[in-house]
Design an enzyme around this catalytic site. Structure first.
Site: not given
Ligand SMILES: Cc1cc2nc3c(=O)[nH]c(=O)nc-3n(C[C@H](O)[C@H](O)[C@H](O)COP(=O)(O)OP(=O)(O)OC[C@H]3O[C@@H](n4cnc5c(N)ncnc54)[C@H](O)[C@@H]3O)c2cc1C
Ligand code: SF4
Lengths: 352, 750
Positions: B248-249, B642, B644, B716
């Site tokens: 989406g960004f 998380n 990862k 970001e």
């Protein structure tokens, strides 16, 4: 895209009959044609699929020692053919530096020769382009010209031919075999792509209905195998068209250059064979000073077609480097990043 | 939001599921193609919509060959401004803080190239596509205004969404006077286009005045309500489904003209309609990052400390709306300086309106600031890392507030160690590799705010000891399906396998916005609260039930662990959830929760994620091709749910930064205003060979204040710092300071 008929002829003669009709287009890998159709640049009324034609997908050695490559051989199959790559390492390297693995798996030898320029104005139906519509004008002039020509251009068209594959082919005196309604014909690859002149934008020397059936490399071309390189300067490490590129092939006689074959890519509307530079090198010793002079000679007469003067300088540098690399000898194995300035030494990890 | 529920202490804690490197739960579905993206939906009787894109950048459409398009076999309807059915909401009205003016055929004007000018609906995609081409628009064209020098410069109303245009602290004049050295760094950044792998798409199907909309969206309930406005229906009438987004960004939060038109066509034609943008259409109506022209002036004293920091930016926006890339704001909260001043101007151009694109403002601003810091370090004769340490801010430079947490010093140290920074020579152009390539090392600091939005969630604990949690959260690929489920499971004191996680539609409680790197904190906070609310009720049942081993243990004395409530002080006293519910005769127990931040927290603390990025580049000494051979980033972003997924967000961010540094730019023809590289052959983003080694280190950081979970954001952060680090490395390799991104070979040619 427009409605079109799709036909898949069973024989070459059927294909030529279908392809000779106005508005017909041959479909090979489709990696260029379909893009052009989607962009509204090409709108063939009939698409003639030639990928299943018998006998066009072979790589063979002819009785005169020349190598004949069928027009339907896929770019990756050719590059990975062990005996082809051994005889023509710079051609294999050029092929592997083009596009992406997926595209190379689809793209054919004939399609690669016939691919259209990447001039963005050619791809934009809203721009004026002499190549799309003769006499319409050229919106590239005065526009974004980073991919445009510095050699052999006229005000009619300043586009370049984007192929990597064709650059070493031009240097090696490859011959294009064609068959059309009027029979067969051979054209040297170096003459196959025509430069623009005062009225014509140039293009491929292929008459309506003609099919490229094969490409031939003369037996003598294999004599350069020991000192052959293709070097491609680009703005991304992989999957980018050349900013400028050079194929350099040397036949060595001890410490002197017996014969040099050179061509430049992305500088003109055709792969640019640099004959003056070759003559300068023939019989010379391979040193930096000689290579620099050869590079000057190769770019003799170059002039920017826009905001691209840097390509002249870069082309000289790329050729000088390619010659230096060729003189050092063809690497035993294909570098991890073919034709890249970052092609690492054999055995090194491709990852830092 | 004073009614924010802060976590009731004692019952549940993060840590059983959260913190584990769980593999993406939707990974298999994605790689096998089982995951359905919006455009994969093919309801019966589906029609396809394709819009015709404007071929000029400014003027009006004078003629459309509607008859020919309509006559094309398969074409069902052609919509133009002349016959477009009425909308209840004017697309040119800014009716919401997140509403941009959009083109839905409200008139025949063209305000940028690639704007929709007509919509063709057909039985097949091919027919619609050809129908759109056959419209052969003719235009009355006006000269395009493109480029910093051709647009009108003006004073904008805000930066980003509601951000300040100017800022000043301290006495800049005095700061300049106090400096023994000043540097002035000019940096241009180009227009960038989000280009998520999944182009924008929607499938709209009406049933009476109920609408089902399959559409990738980052803010389900907000967007649902905005869509509803256009059609004069209550938001609840729309079911917006967005289980998967292919990225989406920032470009997929709001209704855009093409969606509105497709929904309208579906209603008019009484058949489901699909619209899916082509790649070339991604360069126009779906937002982009505006270009910037920035100047950073730094004054430093004899000790290498800043005395004045000025950061001015001119950002491009459209001729008809405003979104200003707040580049200067990147200088507010990072380096200590007694005087800071930032200001923005806008420049109006004939492009679509920019919008938030991953690290909006921060990405461009950080690029300029980090280059400027490098130049100032050079002027001071200092190692650039040492220079940054001398300007380390112990409190927020803009507000003076303490940081809720800031492990940046550790990031510098760990990153530098991993990278091997200590042996870096000060002089540029002195390092070579075994192939003779120039080698350069550069550093940049990462900074990103830790905002929170608002979210709701529910948790249902069932008699069989399993649970269902729900929030209208969104997985754009960042891993929300996994990380949010981990938080939810901890909130319920259950292993993740026993918790069904529902998200991705507007039917669930409002999960807020997946943006601003605040989704995990916000939606996660709501889920955790909902779970602990259910556990609180469960604990009440148990501790008040004389038949429970926990009878009388008291609320605070009970902990939820692995599906059992345990007495905090006595492990032998515990009971399974199933048993508590069974005895109470309950089939299920409902908890609900809110995620958000009490404003008083923001008044007390400055809250940011931090990081340090180290870059190694190699440059051919004669041909000047550049390759980033190593990136090492060390990041501190509070609690990592998380590792990862966080690492993959951070490395992805760093590669995005690499893209900004060396590749990405929308190039316009300055005469026509049309883009000349609107496809992936021309619009370069890095390929694998461009990013051979990218490493993200996670630095421990406990933040007791930022929110109840202690979570900041990682989405970001990785972009910031990286762009500058690479440019600085290019300088260190070549001695050339490039003033314009992306860095091209020609810019280094000497
Ligand atoms: C994103 C992208 C990146 C690329 N990067 C590179 C690169 O870096 N270097 C590079 O060299 N190339 C690059 N290419 C171009 C690629 O090499 C060509 O698209 C490909 O070689 C074309 O071959 P094809 O078989 O797919 O041709 P098609 O698309 O099928 O055909 C192309 C044209 O040739 C005609 N044609 C095909 N075969 C014959 C024949 N036998 N006889 C007569 N006419 C024929 C067709 O009618 C058509 O006009 C790139 C392409 C893309 C899309
Ligand atoms: S350079 Fe050639 S291909 Fe490009 S617009 Fe001009 S005529 Fe067309």
């Amino acid at each position: 895209m427009n409605l079109f008929d799709y036909v898949r002829p069973a024989s070459l003669s059927e294909a030529i009959a279908a392809g000779s009709k106005p508005g017909a287009a041959y479909l090979a890998g489709g990696t260029n044609l379909l893009d052009l159709m989607k962009a509204g640049v090409a709108h063939p009324g009939k698409v003639v699929d030639i990928t299943r034609l018998p006998g066009l997908d072979r790589i063979e050695t002819l009785s005169d020692g020349s190598t004949r490559i069928g027009a339907m051989v896929r770019n990756s199959d050719l590059a990975r053919d062990p005996s082809f790559a051994a005889s023509f390492p710079a051609v294999a390297e050029a092929l592997l530096s083009g596009a992406s693995a997926q595209l190379r798996n689809a793209a054919t030898v004939g399609g690669n020769l016939m691919q259209r320029t990447r001039c963005p104005y050619f791809y934009d139906p809203n721009s004026a382009c002499n190549r799309r519509e003769s006499g319409a004008g050229c919106d590239a002039i005065g526009g974004e010209t980073h991919s445009h020509a510095v050699l052999g251009w006229t005000e009619t068209c300043i586009a370049t031919h984007p192929s990597d594959f064709c650059v070493p082919l031009a240097a090696l005196d490859a011959v294009v075999e064609m068959e059309g309604p009027d029979g067969t014909r051979d054209v040297p690859l170096a003459d196959f792509h025509m430069l623009p002149d005062e009225t014509s934008p140039g293009g491929a020397d292929l008459k309506p209905g003609e099919i490229i059936t094969a490409l031939r490399l003369p037996a003598e071309a294999a004599a350069f195998a020991g000192n052959s390189r293709y070097l491609k300067l680009r703005e991304r490490t992989s999957y980018a068209f050349a900013l400028v590129s050079a194929a350099a092939m040397l036949r060595m006689d001890g410490d002197t250059i017996a014969e040099a074959h050179i061509a430049l890519g992305a500088v003109a509307a055709k792969p640019w064979r640099a004959s003056a530079a070759e003559e300068l090198l023939n019989g010379a010793t391979p040193d930096a000073e000689t290579f620099a002079r050869a590079a000057e000679a190769a770019l003799d007469g170059a002039r920017p077609s826009g905001d691209n003067a840097h390509k002249i300088d870069l082309a000289k540098r790329v050729l000088t480097r390619a010659l230096t690399q060729a003189a050092a000898g063809t690497p035993d194995r294909m570098p991890a990043l073919p034709a890249s300035v970052f092609a690492s030494v054999n055995g090194a990890s491709a990852h830092a | 939001m004073p009614d924010t529920i802060l976590m009731p202490a004692g019952h549940v804690r993060l840590g059983s599921n959260a913190g584990q490197p769980m593999t993406r739960r939707d990974g298999i579905a994605k790689v096998t193609g089982a995951a359905t993206y919006a455009a994969d939906n093919r309801p019966d009787r589906l029609l396809y919509a394709v819009y015709a894109s404007a071929g000029i950048a400014r003027g009006r459409v004078a003629k459309l060959d509607v008859d020919t398009a309509r006559a094309h076999p398969g074409v069902v309807e052609v919509y133009t401004p002349e016959n477009r059915p009425a909308l209840e909401q004017d697309p040119d009205e800014k009716f919401h803080m997140f509403a941009w003016r959009t083109e839905a055929l409200q008139n025949d004007s063209v305000r940028y190239a690639n704007q929709p000018v007509a919509l063709v609906v057909a039985e097949t995609l091919e027919a619609a596509t050809e129908g759109a081409r056959l419209l052969s628009p003719e235009y009355e064209e006006q000269p395009a205004r493109i480029g910093f020098d051709n647009g009108e410069i003006y004073e904008p109303g805000s930066t980003g969404i509601g951000g300040a245009v100017t800022f000043s602290k301290g006495d800049i004049e005095a700061g300049r006077k106090a400096a023994v050295r000043t540097t002035e760094t000019h940096i241009d950044t180009p227009l960038q286009y989000h280009n998520a792998m999944e182009p924008h798409a929607a499938v709209a199907e009406w049933d009476g005045d109920l609408l089902t909309l399959d559409c990738p969206n980052q803010a389900l309930v907000m967007a649902r309500d905005m869509f509803a406005k256009y059609f004069g229906i209550p938001g609840e009438n729309i079911t917006l489904r967005s289980p998967y987004l292919g990225g989406g960004f920032g470009s997929k939060a709001i209704p855009i003209g093409p969606y509105i038109l497709a929904i309208l066509a579906a209603r008019e034609l009484d058949r489901p309609v699909k619209i899916a943008l082509r790649r070339d259409q991604m360069f126009g109506p779906v937002g982009h990052r505006g270009g910037t022209r920035q100047v950073v002036k730094l004054g430093t004293n004899a000790d290498g400390q800043l005395t004045a920091l000025e950061h001015n930016a001119t950002s491009t926006t459209s001729s008809f709306d405003e979104f200003i890339e707040g580049a200067g704001n990147a200088s507010h909260n990072l380096y200590a300086s007694p005087a800071i001043s930032t200001a923005h101007k806008g420049v109006r151009m004939d492009t679509g309106t920019p919008g938030p694109m991953r690290a909006p403002g921060e990405a461009s601003g950080s690029a300029a600031l980090e280059c400027a810091m490098d130049e100032a370090a050079e002027a001071a004769g200092l190692d650039p890392l040492e220079f940054r340490l001398r300007n380390y801010s112990e409190t927020d430079p803009a507000s003076g507030k303490p940081f809720s947490s800031k492990a940046l010093r550790e990031c510098y140290a760990e990153g530098a160690k991993r990278f091997g920074w200590a042996t870096r020579p000060l002089e540029p152009g002195t390092m070579r590799d075994e192939n003779g390539h120039l080698v350069g090392w550069g550093v940049g600091t990462s900074l990103f705010p830790a905002p929170m939005f608002q979210a709701l969630a529910t948790a249902t604990l069932r008699a069989d000891g399993t649970a269902t949690v729900a929030t209208g959260g969104v997985d754009m690929g960042q891993g929300a399906w996994t990380a949010l489920a981990q938080i939810a499971a901890d909130g319920l004191g259950l292993p993740a396998e026993r918790v069904e996680f529902l998200a991705g539609t507007s039917l669930q409680p409002d999960g807020g916005v997946a943006g601003g790197s605040g989704h995990t904190a916000t939606a996660g906070g709501a889920l955790f609260a909902a779970g602990s609310d259910a556990i609180r009720q469960l604990a009440e049942l148990a501790t008040n039930d004389p038949d429970s081993p926990l009878f009388g243990a008291g609320n605070a004395g009970v902990e939820a662990r692995d599906g059992r409530l345990c007495a905090a002080d006595d492990d032998s006293r515990s009971e399974a959830y199933e048993d508590i519910l069974a005895r109470a005769g309950l089939t299920a127990l409902e908890g609900s929760g809110t995620g958000g931040r009490d404003p008083s927290i923001g008044e007390q603390w400055a809250m940011f994620s931090h990081g340090a990025v180290f870059a190694e580049v190699k440059v051919d000494p004669e041909l000047y091709q550049i390759r980033v051979t190593r990136l090492v980033g060390a990041f501190a972003a509070g609690r990592i749910i998380n590792p990862k997924l966080a690492q993959s967000q951070l490395t992805g961010g760093m590669i995005w930064g690499l893209s900004s540094a060396l590749h990405e730019e929308g190039i316009h023809d300055l005469r026509s205003g049309r883009l000349v590289n609107g496809d992936f052959a021309g619009y370069h983003i890095p390929v694998n060979a461009d990013a051979p080694s990218v490493e993200a280190l996670l630095i421990d950081e406990e933040d007791p204040y930022v929110n109840t979970l202690g979570v900041k954001g990682v989405g970001e952060l990785g972009i910031t710092g990286t762009v500058g680090a690479i440019a600085n490395a290019v300088w260190h390799a070549t001695g050339t300071r490039v003033r314009s991104f992306p860095i091209h070979i020609s810019a280094l040619l000497k």
